[in-house]
Design an enzyme around this catalytic site. Structure first.
Site, PDB file in Angstrom:
ATOM      1  N   ARG A 304      39.425  40.108  42.819  1.00  0.00           N
ATOM      2  CA  ARG A 304      38.283  40.573  42.042  1.00  0.00           C
ATOM      3  C   ARG A 304      37.159  39.561  42.224  1.00  0.00           C
ATOM      4  NH1 ARG A 304      37.273  38.751  37.076  1.00  0.00           N
ATOM      5  NH2 ARG A 304      39.421  38.468  36.428  1.00  0.00           N
ATOM      6  N   HIS A 308      35.767  40.242  35.142  1.00  0.00           N
ATOM      7  CA  HIS A 308      36.699  41.281  34.706  1.00  0.00           C
ATOM      8  C   HIS A 308      35.928  42.498  34.214  1.00  0.00           C
ATOM      9  CE1 HIS A 308      40.262  43.121  32.986  1.00  0.00           C
ATOM     10  NE2 HIS A 308      39.623  43.238  31.832  1.00  0.00           N
ATOM     11  N   TYR A 317      37.080  30.100  34.196  1.00  0.00           N
ATOM     12  CA  TYR A 317      38.510  29.951  34.487  1.00  0.00           C
ATOM     13  C   TYR A 317      38.867  29.931  35.975  1.00  0.00           C
ATOM     14  CZ  TYR A 317      38.013  35.097  34.567  1.00  0.00           C
ATOM     15  OH  TYR A 317      37.599  36.382  34.814  1.00  0.00           O
TER      16      TYR A 317
END
Length: 411
Positions: A304, A308, A317
């Site tokens: 990805r 998200h 992160y």
């Protein structure tokens, strides 16, 4: 299982535990985290490298090689077109959300090959059960992209009639769609639409989820039901490595394609950024399901590239270095390189697709911005299959309440 097989399984599991060991202080480099899925993994089905060069036949890709060899120049052009248009639709959705036109948008950037490859393999009678990021599968099943935008704009109850395109509504509850798909596949069996030998009747079901979904109870329960029923369903796991903000090692210690064996389901690992590989593996798994040989699990290893959803900040992160590694594996670049190397299209073709992408972006932007708000009382529609006295009374009370504001304004 022989003693040799047991020993090999134990050794493989030990290797996996070592690869996902999180006991060391500090985050591991991306190369270590993704090491098990590297291009030299003998289990991974691949047909083209990052530049589009055709790879040699291996033990992993040999079972699917004929499917790729049978593809025509027209097949290649259609897949490339899908990849480019799906990416542009996704980019427009992201931009519209940032401009306040949509409430939310989950981007598929980087996962185009996985979705288009699988979507292209589906036949009209096959039914797809998506999560909430499968814009590419929706495109391949003929769902207008405007309908996707309508859902995230909040002006309809889901966006489309599932049975018009055999594409179920988006499922926000993580992993829930896997049970829906398995139940539908068992219904297909009951209807006798499997292994009839009629290519226009035999039906398969495909269920899509991400790596995070594999940690859900619904996912695991679905695999149990599908296995014991030999249901005609293909589970397609898009392992984009980040379940919202949690990496693979927080989701599992054995990768999904290997875990499927514990359910009695064959598992296949495919390079999710290779459109030829994902298409070929999906074709084989769906053919297997339609012929009555039961379920298959496909793990498409991809990435990805964006957040998200538009409410997420991935810089919190994951590292920029990790993203850059995957930028070089762009599925559109890979497909174009393959086509140019094989002479599947003239240069003008690529320019025409880019122009078509501009046109579709303008079209869906206008459609989004001009979508009418639904009548407020529409929230009471379709709660029950038949009229219900309680909801009818509530509707009347709501309408009367709303009209009271209009009457007050008139005075």
């Amino acid at each position: 299982m022989s003693d040799k097989d047991v020993a090999e399984d134990r050794a493989a599991n030990a290797d996996m535990r070592s690869a996902f060991d999180t006991s060391a202080a500090g985050p591991r480099p991306p190369s270590e985290i993704t090491g098990h899925y590297s291009s030299d993994n003998p289990d991974m089905v691949q047909f083209v490298d990052a530049d589009g060069n055709r790879l040699e036949t291996t033990e992993a890709n040999a079972p699917y090689a004929q499917i790729v060899e049978d593809m025509t120049s027209q097949d290649a052009r259609e897949i490339y077109r899908d990849l480019v248009l799906v990416r542009r639709i996704d980019a427009e959705g992201h931009a519209l959300q940032r401009q306040g036109e949509l409430g939310l948008w989950p981007s598929l950037l980087g996962q185009e090959a996985a979705q288009v490859g699988a979507g292209r393999a589906l036949k009209p009678q096959d039914y797809a059960f998506p999560g909430y990021r499968e814009h590419g599968v929706a495109w391949c099943k003929g769902v207008p992209p405007e309908n996707l935008l309508g859902m995230y704009r909040g002006v309809n109850h889901g966006g489309w009639n599932s049975n018009e395109n055999n594409f179920h509504l988006y499922t926000i509850v993580i992993g829930n769609q896997m049970l829906h798909a398995t139940g539908y596949a068992m219904g297909v069996q009951t209807d006798g639409d499997v292994a009839t030998g009629d290519p226009e009747r035999d039906t398969a079901v495909m269920a899509f989820t991400g790596d995070g979904g594999t940690a859900q109870g619904d996912y695991n329960e679905a695999l149990v039901f599908a296995s014991v029923a030999a249901a005609p369903v293909v589970f397609f796991v898009q392992n984009n490595q980040w379940a919202i903000s949690e990496p693979n090692e927080k989701q599992f210690t054995i990768p999904p394609y290997q875990r499927s064996r514990g359910f009695g389901i064959p598992g296949v690992l495919v390079d999710g950024n290779d459109p030829l590989a994902t298409y070929a593996v999906s074709v084989a798994a769906l053919d297997r399901a339609r012929s009555g040989q039961g379920p298959t699990l496909i793990e498409a290893y991809t990435y990805r590239m964006g957040a998200h959803t538009t409410s997420d900040d991935p810089t919190k992160y994951r590292s920029d270095a990790e993203v850059e590694i995957w930028r070089e594996k762009d599925p559109i670049k890979r497909m174009r390189g393959f086509m140019e190397e094989r002479g599947h299209a003239e240069p003008d073709f690529f320019d025409e697709i880019d122009a078509e992408a501009d046109e579709i972006a303008a079209r869906i932007r206008h459609a989004c911005q001009t979508m009418p708000d639904p009548p407020q009382e529409a929230m009471f529609d379709h709660i029950y299959a038949e009229p219900h006295p309680v909801t009818e009374r509530e509707r009347a009370e709501f309408v009367e309440y709303q009209e009271s504001f209009v009457q007050e304004g008139a005075h």
